[in-house]
Design an enzyme around this catalytic site. Structure first.
Site, PDB file in Angstrom:
ATOM      1  N   ASP A 294     -21.438  20.959   2.398  1.00  0.00           N
ATOM      2  CA  ASP A 294     -22.213  21.436   1.249  1.00  0.00           C
ATOM      3  C   ASP A 294     -22.457  22.933   1.289  1.00  0.00           C
ATOM      4  O   ASP A 294     -22.936  23.518   0.316  1.00  0.00           O
ATOM      5  CB  ASP A 294     -23.546  20.699   1.164  1.00  0.00           C
ATOM      6  CG  ASP A 294     -24.296  20.693   2.497  1.00  0.00           C
ATOM      7  OD1 ASP A 294     -24.151  21.655   3.272  1.00  0.00           O
ATOM      8  OD2 ASP A 294     -25.021  19.711   2.766  1.00  0.00           O
TER       9      ASP A 294
ATOM     10  N   ALA B 245     -14.278  15.699  12.505  1.00  0.00           N
ATOM     11  CA  ALA B 245     -14.823  16.606  13.516  1.00  0.00           C
ATOM     12  C   ALA B 245     -14.368  16.232  14.917  1.00  0.00           C
ATOM     13  O   ALA B 245     -14.002  17.109  15.724  1.00  0.00           O
ATOM     14  CB  ALA B 245     -16.351  16.616  13.436  1.00  0.00           C
TER      15      ALA B 245
ATOM     16  N   ASP C  34     -24.038  19.426  11.994  1.00  0.00           N
ATOM     17  CA  ASP C  34     -24.751  19.051  10.773  1.00  0.00           C
ATOM     18  C   ASP C  34     -24.090  17.806  10.198  1.00  0.00           C
ATOM     19  O   ASP C  34     -23.379  17.856   9.196  1.00  0.00           O
ATOM     20  CB  ASP C  34     -24.707  20.211   9.777  1.00  0.00           C
ATOM     21  CG  ASP C  34     -25.553  19.952   8.547  1.00  0.00           C
ATOM     22  OD1 ASP C  34     -26.420  19.064   8.610  1.00  0.00           O
ATOM     23  OD2 ASP C  34     -25.346  20.629   7.522  1.00  0.00           O
TER      24      ASP C  34
END
Length: 544
Positions: free
Chosen positions: A329, A384, A402
Site C-alpha cells: 500500500d 517475501a 509489514d
C-alpha cells in the site's frame, strides 16, 4: 448399512428392468452418461470450494472453515448415497430432481451466505451464529445431493448396457475424479478472477441443471412418464429463471452487501488474483480504510500512528538501505522516506494489484504521499519468503516486516524461524528488524510466540504495543464476529542480532502521532510471559 446379496422379497420392484430405450446407440449413450458424470463432479467441487472460500473470507480461520465444510459434506455424501437406493427404480426421474435441487441450492449458496452475514451477523444474540449455521446447512444439503448422484448414475449406466460392477465403478469414478480436477482448477483460475464468487456459483448452477436436464430429458426421456417429463422440464426452467435473475441482480446485490459490511463509503472493490481489496473513504477529507480479504489492514485516523510505530523505532540507527516486506500500500514506505539519509527502499509485495492501486487510486496514493513514485523506491512483485531465499549478503540497514497478522493461516510461514533466519542473513551487522506481530490483547499467545521465534532465530527483541481507537474498527467482517474479537491494538517487535535488546526510541515525532513518551515503559503495567517454556521480554506499554 451394507445390504447382503439376497433375492428380492415378493412384491418388491425389480432393480433391473431391462435395457433402456435410447434414441442413440448404447456406446454413445454410455459416453454421454460419463460426460454428465464429469460435469456434475466439476460442479460439485466448485460448490464445495465456493463455501470454503466464502467462509474463510467472511469468518476467518481458513483451516477451521475448510475442515467444517469438508467433514460435513463428506458425511452428508455418505447419507445421500444410502438414501438414493430408494430412488433406483426411478433413476432417471430421481436424477433429474436431484440435479435441479443441487443447481438451485449450490448456485444460490454463496449469495444466501453473503446476505445472511451482511445483514444479520451484527445483530448479536441468537443471530450471532447465523452465518455459521447456514454454512453447515448448505454443506449438509449439497453433500446429500452430491452423494445421491453416484448411485443414480450407476443405475443409469447399467440400464444402458449391463457390465460387471468393477468395470462400471471404474468408469464412473474415473469420470468423476477427472471432473473434480477440472472443477478444482477452474474455480481459482477462471471463475473467481473473471466472474467473482457470486456469479461463478450461479454459472456453475446453470451448467449443472442444463447437464442433468439434458441427460434425463434427452437420453432417458422414454423411461419417464409424460407427467414426469413436464414436471422435470418446468422444474429445470424455474431453476434457470431463478439463477438468471440472481445473476442479473448480482452486481447490485454485491454492492449493497459490501455497503452493509464495510459502510456506505466503499469506493473500490477488486479481486486482484491474490486477494479481494476494498477501499472505503479516502477522498473529500474522509479517512481511508483498506480491507484485504475482509480484514481491516489500514484503519482511518489510526493509520499514521500504526505505521510510525512500525517504522520510527527501527530507523533511529543507520538506515541508508531499507527493505520493506509486504507494505504494497506504500504507507510504510511513506514513513521510511520521511527520515533523512534514506538512499534506497526495496519493497517486496506479493499482490501486484494492490501496488497498482497504491500508485493510481487517488485516495490511497494521497495517503501514501505518492511514495511509490519516489526514485529511491523499487517494488518487486514476489512472495517475501521466496525472495529472501534468493537474496544474498547483508545488504540492508533496516528490514520492516509489514505483513498480515500471524493469526491468519496463510501468513504463518512469514512468521517462521526460517523466515527470520533469512531476514537476519540480509540484515547488516548492526541493522534492525521491525515486525508487526498482531494484536496483543486479542491474540497474546500469537504475539509472544513471534517473540520466541525471533529469539530462536538469533535476535534479541524489544516488544511494544500501540493502542488504536475503537472507531477505526467499526466496519468489516472482523467486527461482525464480535466486538471482543476486533483488534484494538497493534503489537510490534524491534529486534537486533545478539543478546542485547535494542532501545525503543522514535526518530521524528510529529504532533498528533507517536512520541517518545508513548514508548516509555510503564513499570506498573509490565508483564512477563512464558511461551512454550521460553522466557520473553516485558511488554512496553505507551502512556495514553
Amino acid at each position: 448399512m451394507i445390504e447382503p446379496h439376497a433375492p428380492a422379497p415378493p412384491g418388491a420392484p425389480p432393480s433391473w428392468t431391462g435395457p433402456a430405450r435410447l434414441p442413440v446407440r448404447p456406446g454413445t449413450g454410455r459416453f454421454l452418461v460419463l460426460v454428465c458424470v464429469f460435469v456434475c463432479a466439476a460442479c460439485g467441487l466448485v460448490y464445495e470450494l465456493e463455501l470454503v472460500a466464502f467462509a474463510s473470507y467472511l469468518m476467518g480461520d481458513s483451516v477451521t472453515q475448510a475442515s467444517v465444510v469438508l467433514s460435513v459434506m463428506v458425511f452428508a455424501m455418505g447419507i445421500g448415497s444410502l438414501g438414493a437406493k430408494r430412488l433406483r427404480c426411478h433413476a432417471a426421474a430421481g436424477f433429474g430432481a436431484v440435479e435441479s435441487a443441487l443447481a438451485l441450492i449450490g448456485g444460490c449458496s454463496a449469495m444466501a451466505l453473503y446476505a445472511v452475514f451482511a445483514w444479520t451477523a451484527g445483530w448479536g444474540g441468537m443471530w450471532a451464529d447465523g452465518p455459521r449455521c447456514l454454512l453447515v446447512g448448505f454443506s449438509l444439503a449439497i453433500g446429500l445431493l452430491i452423494g445421491a448422484e453416484v448411485p443414480l448414475l450407476m443405475e443409469l449406466i447399467q440400464r444402458i448396457r449391463r457390465q460387471d460392477a468393477g468395470g462400471a465403478v471404474a468408469d464412473l469414478f474415473a469420470a468423476d475424479y477427472v471432473g473434480a480436477l477440472v472443477g478444482g482448477l477452474a474455480f481459482p483460475f477462471l471463475l473467481l478472477p473473471f466472474l467473482g464468487q457470486l456469479t461463478g456459483a450461479l454459472l456453475t448452477g446453470t451448467v449443472n441443471v442444463v447437464a442433468g436436464g439434458a441427460l434425463v430429458l434427452g437420453l432417458f426421456r422414454r423411461d419417464l412418464t409424460r407427467r414426469a417429463r413436464w414436471t422435470l422440464l418446468l422444474a429445470g426452467l424455474t431453476v434457470l429463471g431463478v439463477l438468471a435473475s440472481a445473476a442479473a441482480l448480482a452486481g447490485d446485490f454485491e454492492r449493497a452487501a459490501r455497503r452493509a459490511v464495510y459502510g456506505t463509503d466503499v469506493r473500490v472493490a477488486v479481486q486482484t488474483g491474490v486477494q479481494e481489496v476494498v477501499l472505503a473513504g479516502g477522498t473529500h477529507g474522509e479517512p481511508l480504510d483498506l480491507f484485504l480479504d475482509g480484514r481491516l489492514r489500514v484503519g482511518g485516523r489510526d493509520e499514521r500512528r500504526y505505521h510510525e510505530a512500525l517504522v520510527g523505532p527501527a530507523l533511529t540507527g543507520p538506515h541508508a538501505r531499507v527493505l520493506v516486506l509486504g507494505g504494497g500500500d506504500g504507507l510504510a514506505a511513506r514513513e521510511v522516506l520521511r527520515h533523512p539519509g534514506v538512499r534506497r527502499v526495496d519493497i517486496v509485495e506479493l499482490d501486484a494489484g494492490l501496488v497498482r492501486l497504491a500508485r493510481r487510486d487517488p485516495g490511497l496514493s494521497a495517503a501514501n504521499g505518492h511514495a511509490l513514485a519516489d526514485p529511491r523506491v523499487r517494488v518487486t512483485t514476489a512472495d517475501a519468503l521466496t525472495w529472501l531465499r534468493q537474496a544474498r549478503g547483508p545488504a540492508y540497514d533496516v528490514v520492516i516486516s509489514d505483513l498480515p497478522d500471524p493469526g491468519i493461516t496463510a501468513s504463518t510461514k512469514l512468521y517462521s524461524q526460517e523466515f527470520y533466519g533469512l531476514a537476519r542473513r540480509v540484515l547488516a551487522p548492526h541493522g534492525r528488524l521491525a515486525v508487526h506481530a498482531g494484536p496483543v490483547i486479542a491474540r497474546p499467545r500469537a504475539f509472544w510466540t513471534v517473540a520466541a521465534t525471533l529469539r530462536a532465530a538469533g535476535f534479541a527483541a524489544s516488544p511494544y504495543r500501540v493502542p488504536g481507537h475503537d472507531s477505526a474498527f467499526a466496519a468489516g467482517p472482523d467486527c461482525s464476529t464480535g466486538a471482543s474479537r476486533a483488534p484494538h491494538d497493534w503489537g510490534f517487535l524491534l529486534a537486533t542480532r545478539g543478546e542485547a535488546a535494542p532501545a525503543l526510541r522514535v526518530g521524528r515525532a510529529r504532533a498528533g502521532t507517536l512520541t517518545q513518551a508513548e514508548l516509555t515503559a510503564d513499570a506498573r503495567a509490565a508483564e512477563r510471559t512464558r511461551v512454550a517454556g521460553v522466557p520473553v521480554s516485558t511488554l512496553v506499554r505507551p502512556r495514553y
